[in-house]
Write an enzyme that holds these catalytic residues in place. Structure first.
Site, PDB file in Angstrom:
ATOM      1  CG  HIS A 128      36.787  35.520  43.150  1.00  0.00           C
ATOM      2  ND1 HIS A 128      37.148  34.439  42.386  1.00  0.00           N
ATOM      3  CD2 HIS A 128      36.609  35.050  44.413  1.00  0.00           C
ATOM      4  CE1 HIS A 128      37.158  33.349  43.160  1.00  0.00           C
ATOM      5  NE2 HIS A 128      36.840  33.692  44.390  1.00  0.00           N
ATOM      6  CD  GLU A 142      34.204  33.845  46.383  1.00  0.00           C
ATOM      7  OE1 GLU A 142      33.838  33.103  45.461  1.00  0.00           O
ATOM      8  OE2 GLU A 142      35.239  33.658  47.057  1.00  0.00           O
ATOM      9  CG  HIS A 195      38.420  33.789  48.559  1.00  0.00           C
ATOM     10  ND1 HIS A 195      38.292  33.544  47.216  1.00  0.00           N
ATOM     11  CD2 HIS A 195      39.658  34.317  48.730  1.00  0.00           C
ATOM     12  CE1 HIS A 195      39.408  33.905  46.592  1.00  0.00           C
ATOM     13  NE2 HIS A 195      40.262  34.376  47.491  1.00  0.00           N
ATOM     14  CD  GLU A 259      36.842  29.883  50.670  1.00  0.00           C
ATOM     15  OE1 GLU A 259      35.845  30.592  50.395  1.00  0.00           O
ATOM     16  OE2 GLU A 259      37.561  29.335  49.818  1.00  0.00           O
TER      17      GLU A 259
HETATM   18 ZN   LIG Z   1      36.706  32.661  46.159  1.00  0.00          ZN
END
Ligand SMILES: [Zn+2]
Length: 294
Positions: A128, A142, A195, A259
């Site tokens: 992002h 995030e 992430h 993640e």
């Molecule tokens: Zn993400």
């Protein structure tokens, strides 16, 4: 007559074999975009729009071609761009259940890859950025968490002698294809996207790592990243999963996406806000690159 009996038997066993494979081909995710996400008549960006999904809406989808997922929409098949879907996984997954390489759906051609040995150039990809904050929970974004972990990991990696570059070094928007293209231009040996997860199921927690479908080297990289991450960070091990995320499929080197826990889970979220967790996450990336490079 005899032939039709044989055909019937073959069909029967084919169906038996196919059923469990298809049962595992569906992935769960949520819409991750600033507006609404168009649902199209077929799996391409020029197909007629038949409806729209709202942001954060959870869907079950089947990856039918690169970057496109099939959903059921108003009782019929609809197609959405997976660029705007963040996988949230399913609870209690393990690797054998969720790896979908064996399914019968088309998967992207594996890209040519660097050799396994001797990683020198590492591209880290903080997820992002800029107008795309990723998941937002409370006042935690995030994009900030991902950049912080990536910067810490970059410090560890360069101290250890690797050439490291980041797809973004500040709060800027970088498209998914540009991230992959950047890594390709750098002739990176590995590409690691960072992430944090989010789910409407607040009990969903833990670390999971995605790899590019059909690439055994990416799978090995993901396995190593996952193993090191759960040995450093006190979070649940959700295992590794194959995926067709565009940022992974367009890279020409082994690529994986970690993640680091769920921002929507109170336990994971409180860890994510600590220096300790961010440092452990970063160190796990160094340990994984070291181990993968051996
Ligand atoms: Zn993400």
């Amino acid at each position: 007559m005899q032939k039709s009996i044989v055909t019937a038997i073959v069909l029967f066993f084919s169906i038996l074999v196919m059923m469990p494979l298809h049962a595992h081909a569906y992935e769960t995710g949520y819409v991750d975009t600033s507006g609404t996400l168009n649902v199209r008549d077929s799996a391409n960006a020029d197909a007629p729009v038949i409806g729209a999904l709202s942001n954060r809406q959870t869907i079950e989808y089947l990856e039918v071609s690169e970057g496109w997922g099939q959903i059921t929409y108003n009782g019929r098949a609809g197609y959405v761009s997976l660029d705007f879907i963040t996988a949230s996984g399913v609870s209690e997954v393990d690797e054998e259940e969720t790896v979908t390489e064996a399914n019968t759906e088309p998967v992207p051609e594996p890209a040519p890859e660097a050799s396994l040995q001797g990683v020198q150039r590492v591209v880290l990809d903080p997820g992002h950025g800029g107008r795309d904050p990723g998941a937002i929970v409370g006042d935690v974004m995030e994009k900030e968490l991902a950049l912080d972990i990536a910067e810490r990991a970059a410090n560890y990696l360069s101290s250890a002698g690797y050439d490291v570059s980041l797809t973004r070094t500040g709060d800027t928007y970088v498209g998914l294809e540009d991230r992959a293209a950047f890594a390709n231009r750098q002739s990176a040996d590995v590409f690691i996207s960072i992430h944090a997860n989010a789910s409407f199921e607040v009990q969903a927690n833990g670390i999971e790592t995605f790899y590019m479908h059909g690439s055994s080297q990416s799978k090995e990289l993901a396995r190593t990243l996952q193993q090191m991450a759960v040995s450093e960070v006190l979070m649940r091990d959700r295992g590794i999963r194959g995926s067709a995320f565009r940022v992974l499929t367009n890279t020409q080197m082994p690529a994986a996406l970690v993640e680091f826990g769920f921002m929507t889970n109170s336990g994971d979220a409180s860890l994510q806000q600590t220096d300790l967790m961010r440092d452990q996450s970063a160190r796990s990336i160094l340990r994984a690159v070291d181990a993968y490079s051996q």
